[in-house]
Design a protein around this motif. Structure first.
Motif, PDB file in Angstrom:
ATOM      1  N   THR A   1       0.897  -0.665  -0.122  1.00 40.20           N
ATOM      2  CA  THR A   1      -0.127  -0.048  -0.475  1.00 40.20           C
ATOM      3  C   THR A   1       0.919   1.224  -0.230  1.00 40.20           C
ATOM      4  OG1 THR A   1      -1.811  -1.070   0.801  1.00 40.20           O
ATOM      5  CG2 THR A   1      -1.775   1.190   1.424  1.00 40.20           C
ATOM      6  N   GLY A   2       0.599   2.230  -0.815  1.00 38.71           N
ATOM      7  CA  GLY A   2       1.336   3.914  -0.740  1.00 38.71           C
ATOM      8  C   GLY A   2       2.601   3.309  -1.897  1.00 38.71           C
ATOM      9  N   ASP A   3       2.886   1.686  -2.571  1.00 39.33           N
ATOM     10  CA  ASP A   3       3.884   2.119  -3.190  1.00 39.33           C
ATOM     11  C   ASP A   3       3.372   1.894  -4.439  1.00 39.33           C
ATOM     12  OD1 ASP A   3       6.668   1.499  -4.104  1.00 39.33           O
ATOM     13  OD2 ASP A   3       7.234  -0.176  -2.753  1.00 39.33           O
ATOM     14  N   ALA A   4       4.237   1.734  -5.582  1.00 41.97           N
ATOM     15  CA  ALA A   4       4.026   2.116  -7.080  1.00 41.97           C
ATOM     16  C   ALA A   4       5.002   0.687  -8.052  1.00 41.97           C
ATOM     17  CB  ALA A   4       3.859   3.502  -7.865  1.00 41.97           C
ATOM     18  N   LYS A   5       4.615   0.424  -8.839  1.00 36.25           N
ATOM     19  CA  LYS A   5       5.549  -0.488  -9.542  1.00 36.25           C
ATOM     20  C   LYS A   5       4.657  -0.974 -11.239  1.00 36.25           C
ATOM     21  CE  LYS A   5       6.367  -4.247  -6.260  1.00 36.25           C
ATOM     22  NZ  LYS A   5       7.302  -5.749  -5.742  1.00 36.25           N
ATOM     23  N   VAL A   6       5.623  -0.967 -12.258  1.00 35.80           N
ATOM     24  CA  VAL A   6       5.059  -0.908 -13.402  1.00 35.80           C
ATOM     25  C   VAL A   6       5.551  -2.137 -14.709  1.00 35.80           C
ATOM     26  CG1 VAL A   6       8.128   0.024 -14.140  1.00 35.80           C
ATOM     27  CG2 VAL A   6       5.800   1.198 -15.933  1.00 35.80           C
ATOM     28  N   THR A   7       4.056  -1.351 -15.338  1.00 39.30           N
ATOM     29  CA  THR A   7       3.966  -2.748 -16.161  1.00 39.30           C
ATOM     30  C   THR A   7       4.011  -2.168 -17.984  1.00 39.30           C
ATOM     31  OG1 THR A   7       1.865  -2.622 -16.445  1.00 39.30           O
ATOM     32  CG2 THR A   7       2.857  -4.529 -15.176  1.00 39.30           C
ATOM     33  N   LYS A   8       4.314  -2.789 -19.257  1.00 37.50           N
ATOM     34  CA  LYS A   8       3.678  -2.222 -20.559  1.00 37.50           C
ATOM     35  C   LYS A   8       1.841  -2.054 -20.020  1.00 37.50           C
ATOM     36  CE  LYS A   8       6.738  -5.690 -22.359  1.00 37.50           C
ATOM     37  NZ  LYS A   8       7.029  -6.206 -23.371  1.00 37.50           N
ATOM     38  N   GLY A   9       2.205  -1.738 -21.370  1.00 32.61           N
ATOM     39  CA  GLY A   9       0.325  -0.930 -21.859  1.00 32.61           C
ATOM     40  C   GLY A   9       0.046  -2.086 -22.829  1.00 32.61           C
ATOM     41  N   TYR A  10       0.780  -2.623 -23.116  1.00 35.58           N
ATOM     42  CA  TYR A  10      -0.179  -4.256 -24.008  1.00 35.58           C
ATOM     43  C   TYR A  10      -0.904  -3.427 -25.197  1.00 35.58           C
ATOM     44  CZ  TYR A  10       3.170  -6.641 -20.972  1.00 35.58           C
ATOM     45  OH  TYR A  10       4.275  -7.427 -21.106  1.00 35.58           O
ATOM     46  N   ASN A  11      -2.578  -3.240 -25.091  1.00 36.97           N
ATOM     47  CA  ASN A  11      -3.327  -3.523 -25.971  1.00 36.97           C
ATOM     48  C   ASN A  11      -4.021  -1.744 -26.089  1.00 36.97           C
ATOM     49  OD1 ASN A  11      -2.955  -5.504 -27.232  1.00 36.97           O
ATOM     50  ND2 ASN A  11      -4.830  -6.740 -26.275  1.00 36.97           N
ATOM     51  N   LEU A  12      -3.394  -1.340 -24.583  1.00 37.79           N
ATOM     52  CA  LEU A  12      -3.427   0.254 -23.998  1.00 37.79           C
ATOM     53  C   LEU A  12      -3.450   0.970 -25.274  1.00 37.79           C
ATOM     54  CD1 LEU A  12      -3.522  -0.310 -20.339  1.00 37.79           C
ATOM     55  CD2 LEU A  12      -5.433   0.130 -21.511  1.00 37.79           C
ATOM     56  N   PRO A  13      -3.712   2.223 -25.768  1.00 34.08           N
ATOM     57  CA  PRO A  13      -3.401   3.066 -26.027  1.00 34.08           C
ATOM     58  C   PRO A  13      -2.123   3.833 -25.746  1.00 34.08           C
ATOM     59  CG  PRO A  13      -5.209   3.605 -25.937  1.00 34.08           C
ATOM     60  CD  PRO A  13      -5.742   2.432 -24.977  1.00 34.08           C
ATOM     61  N   ALA A  14      -1.859   3.514 -23.777  1.00 36.51           N
ATOM     62  CA  ALA A  14      -0.800   3.935 -22.981  1.00 36.51           C
ATOM     63  C   ALA A  14       0.733   3.364 -22.749  1.00 36.51           C
ATOM     64  CB  ALA A  14      -1.292   4.472 -21.628  1.00 36.51           C
ATOM     65  N   LYS A  15       1.189   3.683 -22.923  1.00 39.71           N
ATOM     66  CA  LYS A  15       2.411   2.358 -23.232  1.00 39.71           C
ATOM     67  C   LYS A  15       2.890   2.327 -21.853  1.00 39.71           C
ATOM     68  CE  LYS A  15       7.112   3.768 -25.235  1.00 39.71           C
ATOM     69  NZ  LYS A  15       8.086   5.338 -24.986  1.00 39.71           N
ATOM     70  N   TYR A  16       2.755   2.565 -20.883  1.00 40.66           N
ATOM     71  CA  TYR A  16       3.222   2.016 -19.242  1.00 40.66           C
ATOM     72  C   TYR A  16       1.797   2.100 -18.745  1.00 40.66           C
ATOM     73  CZ  TYR A  16       7.639   2.035 -20.419  1.00 40.66           C
ATOM     74  OH  TYR A  16       9.168   2.850 -21.558  1.00 40.66           O
ATOM     75  N   VAL A  17       1.640   1.122 -17.533  1.00 42.72           N
ATOM     76  CA  VAL A  17       0.833   1.147 -16.998  1.00 42.72           C
ATOM     77  C   VAL A  17       1.615   1.204 -15.470  1.00 42.72           C
ATOM     78  CG1 VAL A  17      -1.160   0.217 -14.882  1.00 42.72           C
ATOM     79  CG2 VAL A  17      -0.899  -0.177 -17.565  1.00 42.72           C
ATOM     80  N   ILE A  18       1.266   2.298 -14.645  1.00 42.42           N
ATOM     81  CA  ILE A  18       1.654   2.422 -13.304  1.00 42.42           C
ATOM     82  C   ILE A  18       0.918   2.096 -12.233  1.00 42.42           C
ATOM     83  CG2 ILE A  18       2.473   3.659 -11.009  1.00 42.42           C
ATOM     84  CD1 ILE A  18       3.697   5.057 -13.949  1.00 42.42           C
ATOM     85  N   HIS A  19       1.080   0.751 -11.598  1.00 43.79           N
ATOM     86  CA  HIS A  19      -0.089  -0.080 -10.765  1.00 43.79           C
ATOM     87  C   HIS A  19       0.393   0.456  -8.622  1.00 43.79           C
ATOM     88  CE1 HIS A  19      -0.658  -2.665 -13.588  1.00 43.79           C
ATOM     89  NE2 HIS A  19       0.377  -2.485 -13.760  1.00 43.79           N
ATOM     90  N   THR A  20      -0.319   1.206  -8.543  1.00 44.63           N
ATOM     91  CA  THR A  20      -0.616   1.113  -7.023  1.00 44.63           C
ATOM     92  C   THR A  20      -1.029   1.374  -6.182  1.00 44.63           C
ATOM     93  OG1 THR A  20       0.256   3.719  -5.318  1.00 44.63           O
ATOM     94  CG2 THR A  20      -1.137   4.106  -7.600  1.00 44.63           C
ATOM     95  N   VAL A  21      -1.338   1.224  -4.842  1.00 45.80           N
ATOM     96  CA  VAL A  21      -2.436   0.606  -4.475  1.00 45.80           C
ATOM     97  C   VAL A  21      -2.431   1.585  -3.282  1.00 45.80           C
ATOM     98  CG1 VAL A  21      -2.523  -1.298  -2.893  1.00 45.80           C
ATOM     99  CG2 VAL A  21      -1.219  -1.481  -4.418  1.00 45.80           C
ATOM    100  N   GLY A  22      -3.761   2.231  -3.136  1.00 47.08           N
ATOM    101  CA  GLY A  22      -4.286   3.462  -2.247  1.00 47.08           C
ATOM    102  C   GLY A  22      -4.703   2.098  -1.329  1.00 47.08           C
ATOM    103  N   PRO A  23      -4.927   3.757   0.418  1.00 48.00           N
ATOM    104  CA  PRO A  23      -5.457   2.502   1.590  1.00 48.00           C
ATOM    105  C   PRO A  23      -6.504   2.258   1.526  1.00 48.00           C
ATOM    106  CG  PRO A  23      -4.977   5.942   1.522  1.00 48.00           C
ATOM    107  CD  PRO A  23      -4.943   4.499   0.393  1.00 48.00           C
ATOM    108  N   ILE A  24      -7.277   1.432   1.791  1.00 53.08           N
ATOM    109  CA  ILE A  24      -8.534   0.726   2.415  1.00 53.08           C
ATOM    110  C   ILE A  24      -8.566   2.338   3.201  1.00 53.08           C
ATOM    111  CG2 ILE A  24     -10.578  -0.251   3.334  1.00 53.08           C
ATOM    112  CD1 ILE A  24      -8.547  -2.498   2.417  1.00 53.08           C
ATOM    113  N   TRP A  25      -9.502   2.789   3.423  1.00 49.24           N
ATOM    114  CA  TRP A  25     -10.281   3.695   3.774  1.00 49.24           C
ATOM    115  C   TRP A  25     -10.681   3.758   5.569  1.00 49.24           C
ATOM    116  CZ3 TRP A  25     -13.889   6.534   6.843  1.00 49.24           C
ATOM    117  CH2 TRP A  25     -13.814   7.875   7.329  1.00 49.24           C
TER     118      TRP A  25
END
Ligand code: ADP
Length: 169
Positions: free
Chosen positions: A58-82
Motif C-alpha cells: 500500500t502506498g507503493d507503485a510498480k510499472v508494467t507495459k500497456g499491451y493493448n492500451l493506447p498508453a505505453k505503460y501502466v503504473i500500478h499503485t495501491v491506495g489505502p482502504i479508508w
C-alpha cells in the motif's frame, strides 16, 4: 501550471498518454473498478506481467507495459482502504508521489491518474481530491520533466469536486 494539469472525464483506458495509473490492490492480479477496466482493455499479457511482480505494498507503485492500451505503460499503485486514521492520507499521498517518481524513471512525460481509493476503498472524495491535486502540484513545482498530468475522473461526484478545485489552481 494550468497547461500541465488537465481534467478528463471518462474511461482512463482510452487515453493516449505515456503512462496511465492503475488503482490496484496488493495482489496486483486484477480486481473491479478501474483495475478491471484496465486489465480488460490491456489484455491477458498484462496479468502475466503482473504475476511476476510479487504484489505491491500500500502506498507503493510498480510499472508494467500497456499491451493493448493506447498508453505505453501502466503504473500500478495501491491506495489505502479508508480507515479514518491519520495515515490514510499519507498512504494516498505516497501513491501519487511514487507514481510520479516512477514516471520520471521510465521517461514518461504524460501521465493520467484515476481517483485512487475513492471507489470500493471508500476514501472521502473531497479529501482524496485535495491530496491528489496538492501532491501533483508540489511535484510539478520541483520537477519539470513531466509535461502533462491528467486527472481522469469517472463519476459525477468526483467530476464536480475536481472542476471546482482545478479552477482555483
Ligand atoms: P479503489 O479500490 O482504489 O477505490 P476503484 O476502481 O473502486 O478503486 O475506484 C477508483 C476510482 O476509479 C473511482 O472514482 C471510480 O469512479 C473510478 N473508475 C472506475 N472505472 C474507471 C475507468 N474505466 N476509468 C477511470 N476511472 C474509473
Amino acid at each position: 501550471m494550468n497547461n500541465i494539469i488537465e481534467l478528463y472525464r471518462g474511461d482512463i483506458t482510452k487515453l493516449n498518454v505515456d503512462a496511465i495509473v492503475n488503482a490496484a490492490n496488493n495482489s496486483l492480479l486484477g480486481g473491479g473498478g478501474v483495475d478491471g477496466a484496465i486489465h480488460r482493455a490491456a489484455g491477458e499479457e498484462l496479468l502475466e506481467e503482473c504475476r511476476l511482480l510479487n504484489g505491491c505494498a500500500t502506498g507503493d507503485a510498480k510499472v508494467t507495459k500497456g499491451y493493448n492500451l493506447p498508453a505505453k505503460y501502466v503504473i500500478h499503485t495501491v491506495g489505502p482502504i479508508w480507515s479514518g486514521r491519520e495515515d490514510d492520507a499519507l498512504f494516498l499521498q505516497s501513491c501519487y508521489r511514487k507514481s510520479l517518481d516512477l514516471a520520471v524513471e521510465i521517461n514518461a512525460k504524460s501521465i493520467a491518474f484515476p481517483n485512487i481509493s475513492t471507489g470500493v476503498y471508500r476514501f472521502p472524495k473531497t479529501d482524496a481530491a485535495d491530496i491528489a491535486i496538492e501532491t501533483v502540484y508540489q511535484f510539478l513545482n520541483q520537477n519539470n520533466f513531466i509535461k502533462k498530468v491528467i486527472f481522469a475522473v469517472f463519476d459525477d461526484e468526483n467530476y464536480q469536486i475536481y472542476i471546482e478545485k482545478i479552477k482555483k489552481l
